[in-house]
Design a protein around this motif. Structure first.
Motif, mmCIF file in Angstrom:
data_model
loop_
_atom_site.group_PDB
_atom_site.id
_atom_site.type_symbol
_atom_site.label_atom_id
_atom_site.label_comp_id
_atom_site.label_asym_id
_atom_site.label_seq_id
_atom_site.Cartn_x
_atom_site.Cartn_y
_atom_site.Cartn_z
ATOM 1 N N GLU A 161 -0.018 -2.552 -3.339
ATOM 2 C CA GLU A 161 -1.166 -1.851 -2.529
ATOM 3 C C GLU A 161 -1.673 -3.034 -1.692
ATOM 4 O OE1 GLU A 161 -4.128 0.156 -4.923
ATOM 5 O OE2 GLU A 161 -2.640 1.686 -5.543
ATOM 6 N N GLU A 192 5.125 9.039 -5.783
ATOM 7 C CA GLU A 192 4.979 9.143 -7.032
ATOM 8 C C GLU A 192 6.033 10.523 -7.528
ATOM 9 O OE1 GLU A 192 1.134 6.536 -8.496
ATOM 10 O OE2 GLU A 192 0.867 8.744 -8.009
ATOM 11 N N ARG A 202 1.113 7.636 -1.318
ATOM 12 C CA ARG A 202 1.553 7.500 -2.698
ATOM 13 C C ARG A 202 1.884 8.618 -3.455
ATOM 14 N NH1 ARG A 202 -0.780 2.451 -6.458
ATOM 15 N NH2 ARG A 202 0.248 3.402 -8.562
ATOM 16 N N LEU A 250 3.064 -0.664 -0.065
ATOM 17 C CA LEU A 250 2.006 0.630 0.358
ATOM 18 C C LEU A 250 1.047 0.229 1.482
ATOM 19 C CD1 LEU A 250 1.972 3.706 -0.730
ATOM 20 C CD2 LEU A 250 0.195 3.021 -2.208
ATOM 21 N N PHE A 261 4.452 -0.104 -7.138
ATOM 22 C CA PHE A 261 3.610 -0.163 -5.773
ATOM 23 C C PHE A 261 2.990 -1.623 -5.423
ATOM 24 C CE2 PHE A 261 4.077 4.184 -7.044
ATOM 25 C CZ PHE A 261 4.422 4.998 -5.693
#
Length: 533
Positions: free
Chosen positions: A103, A94, A90, A81, A101
């Motif tokens: 991040e 989702e 995101r 991500l 994920f």
């Protein structure tokens, strides 16, 4: 490392430590205006979607294909991500069922691992309102042997971070072609439009070559190229290459055209920056900087040069039912007046965005007609009165607005029906509209249309309100100028080109009059510049 082109900006990167699926776009986008070129609809998307990692660079619909992601991509895949200011990407992933994920932090090298091994990655996240729908990004992947830099259509302002973290780049994939509606949709004389289109086309390829020289990769893969425009109304937007009656002013050059540009300008010298043709389904095998082999699903020349028009004609016939089915989903033109709905949508956003509304600075006309044709008794005109923060009917004798749009009523009703937060990523990129303007391009206006939620507009207004650093200076061609571009802070030592008293920043093609510091492209954005004796 095995890299498979899956069309447009999409790649499947296979390593011993797992596979990464990047930007898997296959279904027509932007009101069925854009279709991947060459056709990638017959690839094995289930097999491609059985990946370890998923990377979606940003929310533009030629990168974020909701249907393909939902139907074909493994929901156990770990999403890499980008570090964006708002969490829209995101949230959308989702909704489609993705739960894992990583991040990342902007421009920070990260190691990702699974039971197959580990990879070093870095995502360069661009966060300006002009970058995609509030964000664009580029991905670097290092499997311990080969370094691949998938820049897709991102425009990083600092590439030194790639070399600092990964050293030499072996494979560089990047955009070189147009991806915008300018100047095709503007009400300007045909000759002027052709001249502007030719300039836009060349600037895009010049920018790409500048990136290639800065990165210094061994292999360069032109990607994120032109789509196919297969609706009869848009077919003329295609670049027909060397076909008879080809329109050389198309802003959409293809891979073959850009590879030739690399050779002409010395960017491909046979030793470094070597251009590599890849089309949908092409597979390239790399060991470090060594290309072990490349295979294509069919000879690339079948879709380029003198064969291109015939190929596009075949694709137009193939996709006609798909485009017709997509049009059948649009909202009907008939219905209640649009003024109340547009007031409900736009006025709360206007109330939260003083800097953006003041930056627009004038009323904007929105002319909506069923089918998008000439105005008639069914046309509804609405005025977005930015100085007064209201949406209203035209005043008697108000005349032509400095900026205005003519859009099919069906398209406006569709984005309203779907609660679409971004008209740029739907209506405008479709090129299914016309527009006019008096004066320069207004960045604030298009930013407004990207930010039709409270969260987005708050971020964008705040971004413009920040004071950007212009204290550092460079000397270039007899001028001392601020180092960072006033538009999006590109390094003018690398992207600035001076001709006489005019400076062009090749990152986005914006221009300034050096003697006065005035921006020639848009309102505001003054540049600090002094002529040296």
């Amino acid at each position: 490392m095995q890299i498979t082109s899956i069309g447009h900006a999409g790649f499947h990167i296979q390593t011993t430590a797992g596979s990464i699926l990047c930007d898997p776009w296959v279904n027509p986008a932007y009101f069925a205006s854009w279709i991947p070129f060459p056709d990638n609809s017959e690839l094995d998307w289930k097999k491609l979607g059985d990946c370890d990692y998923l990377y979606v660079s940003h929310l533009h619909l030629d990168h974020f294909d909701e249907r393909n992601l939902r139907d074909n991509v493994n929901k156990d895949a770990t999403v890499l991500l980008p570090d964006y200011p708002v969490p829209d990407l995101r949230r959308e992933l989702e909704k489609l069922g993705f739960t894992k994920f990583v991040e990342t932090t902007d421009s920070v090298k990260t190691t990702v691992s699974n039971d197959k091994g580990s990879l070093d990655i870095m995502i360069i996240a661009l966060r300006a309102p002009a970058d995609g729908p509030l964000g664009d990004s580029a991905l670097v992947v290092d499997d311990g042997e080969t370094v691949a830099f998938n820049m897709n259509d991102a425009r990083p302002i600092d590439l030194d971070v790639v070399k600092e973290n990964f050293g030499h780049v072996d494979v560089h994939m990047l955009q070189y072609s147009g991806a915008i509606w300018y100047p095709m949709v503007y009400d300007i004389p045909r000759k002027s439009k052709a001249n502007f289109a030719a300039q836009k086309r060349q600037r895009g390829m010049d920018r790409a070559r500048s990136y290639i020289e800065q990165v210094g990769a061994t292999w360069v893969v032109p990607s994120a190229g032109p789509p196919m425009f297969l609706d009869e109304d848009l077919f003329a937007l295609n670049d027909f290459g060397s076909c008879d009656n080809a329109d050389e002013t198309s802003i959409f050059p293809d891979q073959a055209t850009f590879l030739e540009q690399m050779r002409i300008h010395g960017t491909d010298d046979g030793e470094k920056h070597r251009g590599l043709m890849m089309i949908s389904g092409s597979v390239a095998e790399f060991t470090g900087s060594t290309l072990d082999g490349v295979s294509h699903p069919f000879p690339p020349e079948e879709v380029f040069g003198e064969n291109k028009r015939a190929y596009l004609e075949r694709m137009k016939e193939k996709f006609a039912p798909v485009i017709a089915a997509e049009k059948a989903t649009w909202a009907p033109a008939e219905g209640e007046p649009l003024l109340p709905q547009l007031k409900e949508l736009f006025e709360p956003i206007m109330a939260q965005s003083d800097l953006i509304c003041d930056g627009i600075g004038y009323p904007v006309g929105l002319v909506m007609t069923p089918g998008g044709g000439p105005a008639n008794e069914q046309t509804e005109t609405v005025v977005l009165d930015f100085p007064n923060r209201i949406v209203r009917k035209p005043k008697e004798g108000e005349g032509k607005y400095r900026y205005g749009f003519r859009i099919a009523t069906e398209l406006v009703r569709t984005v309203l029906r779907d609660n679409e937060p971004d008209w740029v990523n739907t209506i405008f990129l479709s090129t299914r509209f016309t527009t006019w303007r008096i004066g320069g391009y207004n960045e604030f206006l298009y930013t407004f249309f990207k930010c039709l939620t409270d969260e987005r507009i708050a971020y964008a207004d705040g971004w413009f309100a920040e004071a950007h650093d212009d204290s550092a200076s460079i000397v270039k061609d007899g001028w001392e100028i601020q180092r960072r571009c006033p538009h999006l802070k590109a390094d003018l030592d690398k992207f600035g080109v001076i001709e006489g008293e005019k400076l062009t920043c090749n990152l986005h093609g914006w221009q300034w009059d050096l003697a006065s510091g005035r921006c020639l492209t848009s309102k505001g954005h003054e540049l600090r510049a002094t002529r040296l004796d």
